[in-house]
Design an enzyme around this catalytic site. Sequence first.
Site, mmCIF file in Angstrom:
data_model
loop_
_atom_site.group_PDB
_atom_site.id
_atom_site.type_symbol
_atom_site.label_atom_id
_atom_site.label_comp_id
_atom_site.label_asym_id
_atom_site.label_seq_id
_atom_site.Cartn_x
_atom_site.Cartn_y
_atom_site.Cartn_z
ATOM 1 N N ASP A 17 0.837 -1.208 0.000
ATOM 2 C CA ASP A 17 0.000 0.000 0.000
ATOM 3 C C ASP A 17 0.873 1.261 0.000
ATOM 4 O OD1 ASP A 17 -2.409 1.349 -0.019
ATOM 5 O OD2 ASP A 17 -2.603 1.366 2.164
ATOM 6 N N HIS A 34 2.320 3.098 -8.965
ATOM 7 C CA HIS A 34 2.107 1.664 -9.215
ATOM 8 C C HIS A 34 3.278 1.097 -10.032
ATOM 9 C CE1 HIS A 34 -1.793 2.030 -7.458
ATOM 10 N NE2 HIS A 34 -2.354 2.689 -8.463
ATOM 11 N N LEU A 128 10.763 -20.777 -4.937
ATOM 12 C CA LEU A 128 9.877 -19.838 -4.239
ATOM 13 C C LEU A 128 8.486 -19.929 -4.856
ATOM 14 C CD1 LEU A 128 9.426 -17.372 -2.320
ATOM 15 C CD2 LEU A 128 10.098 -15.919 -4.238
HETATM 16 C C1 IPE Z 1 -5.308 -2.693 0.079
HETATM 17 O O1 IPE Z 1 -4.997 -1.369 -0.173
HETATM 18 C C2 IPE Z 1 -5.353 -3.471 -1.195
HETATM 19 C C3 IPE Z 1 -4.073 -3.651 -1.878
HETATM 20 C C4 IPE Z 1 -2.910 -3.273 -1.463
HETATM 21 C C5 IPE Z 1 -4.152 -4.365 -3.122
HETATM 22 P P1 IPE Z 1 -6.145 -0.262 -0.291
HETATM 23 O O2 IPE Z 1 -5.470 1.029 -0.508
HETATM 24 O O3 IPE Z 1 -7.169 -0.680 -1.280
HETATM 25 O O4 IPE Z 1 -6.804 -0.343 1.173
HETATM 26 P P2 IPE Z 1 -7.786 0.667 1.931
HETATM 27 O O5 IPE Z 1 -8.937 0.933 1.015
HETATM 28 O O6 IPE Z 1 -7.006 1.920 2.213
HETATM 29 O O7 IPE Z 1 -8.165 -0.039 3.185
HETATM 30 C C1 IPE Z 2 -1.677 0.139 -3.280
HETATM 31 O O1 IPE Z 2 -1.428 1.494 -3.363
HETATM 32 C C2 IPE Z 2 -1.904 -0.487 -4.637
HETATM 33 C C3 IPE Z 2 -3.305 -0.874 -4.886
HETATM 34 C C4 IPE Z 2 -4.277 -0.860 -4.009
HETATM 35 C C5 IPE Z 2 -3.615 -1.317 -6.221
HETATM 36 P P1 IPE Z 2 -2.611 2.542 -3.344
HETATM 37 O O2 IPE Z 2 -3.017 2.800 -4.758
HETATM 38 O O3 IPE Z 2 -3.699 2.118 -2.452
HETATM 39 O O4 IPE Z 2 -1.875 3.827 -2.761
HETATM 40 P P2 IPE Z 2 -2.437 4.851 -1.705
HETATM 41 O O5 IPE Z 2 -2.902 4.065 -0.508
HETATM 42 O O6 IPE Z 2 -3.576 5.557 -2.374
HETATM 43 O O7 IPE Z 2 -1.290 5.745 -1.409
HETATM 44 MG MG MG Z 3 -4.091 2.419 -0.477
#
Ligand code: IPE
Ligand code: IPE
Ligand code: MG
Length: 240
Positions: A17, A34, A128
Site C-alpha cells: 500500500d 504503481h 519460491l
Molecule cells: C489494500 O490497499 C489493497 C491492496 C494493497 C491491493 P487499499 O489502498 O485498497 O486499502 P484501503 O482501502 O485503504 O483499506
Molecule cells: C496500493 O497502493 C496499490 C493498490 C491498491 C492497487 P494505493 O493505490 O492504495 O496507494 P495509496 O494508498 O492511495 O497511497
Molecule cells: Mg491504499
Amino acid sequence: MQRLHTGVPRHVAIIMDGNGRWATARHLPRMAGHNRGMESVRAVLETCGRRGIEYLTLFAFSSENWHRPADEVSTLMRLFVSALQREVVKLVENDVRLRVVGERNTLDPELRRLIAEAEERTAANTRLQLTLCVSYGGRWDIVQAARAAAREQGIEALDEASLERHLALAFAPEPDLLIRTGGEQRISNFLLWQCAYAELYFTHALWPDFSAAAFDEALAWYAQRERRFGRTSQQLAANS
Ligand code: IPE
Ligand code: IPE
Ligand code: MG
C-alpha cells in the site's frame, strides 16, 4: 498448521500500500507509483531467495479496488498484463512458481490467458512459491471455499479442515508474517482466515520506498516474536 518458530518465516504475505501517495507527493499521476512499486516487488523477491523464504503472497488488487476510478482500474490491469509479459522469463530463470488467486472471471480474457500461460510455464519451479492476489477478497475466499466444501460433503460435515482445503491458498502453509506498508493498520479484506495467527508488521514506508533493507528490518522484527498459538511461554520453553 502450526509449527515451531525458527526465526525465518516460511510464508510472508504483503499488503503493498502507498503507491498513490508516493506519486502524489512527487506531483506525478498515481500510476507512476504503481509502476515504481514493481521495483519493490523485485527487491522483495530477491530477498526471499537470499533468506530461504518459501512462500511470498502479494496483495495486488482487492475486490474493493474495482470501485476506484475506471481509468486507474484499467491502467492497473494493463500494468498486470505488461508485468506478466515482461517478468515471466525471469521467474523461470529464478525457479519461482507463480500463481494468481482471486475472482478470475472478473478479469479481462487477455489477462486471464497470460495468467494461465505464466502459471503453466512456472508450474515445475520449486525455489519460491509466489502468489499474486488479484480481484481477491478474504470474504470472497471464505464463501467460495465454504460452498465448495458443502457441495463436496454436505453442510453438516463441514469443519475447519474441509473448508481450508478449498481456500485459494490451500497449497501453502498459513502466513507467518503479514507486512503492510503505507502506514495504515488494517487488513482491508486480505487473507482473513489464513492470518488468524500471523505476526502483523505495519510500516509507514510507502510501497515504492520499501527496499530490501526495509524488508530485512521486518524480518529481524519477526525473528524476535514469541509465537504462542494460545499456549503459555512456559509451555513453549518446556517443548523446545
Ligand atoms: C489494500 O490497499 C489493497 C491492496 C494493497 C491491493 P487499499 O489502498 O485498497 O486499502 P484501503 O482501502 O485503504 O483499506
Ligand atoms: C496500493 O497502493 C496499490 C493498490 C491498491 C492497487 P494505493 O493505490 O492504495 O496507494 P495509496 O494508498 O492511495 O497511497
Ligand atoms: Mg491504499
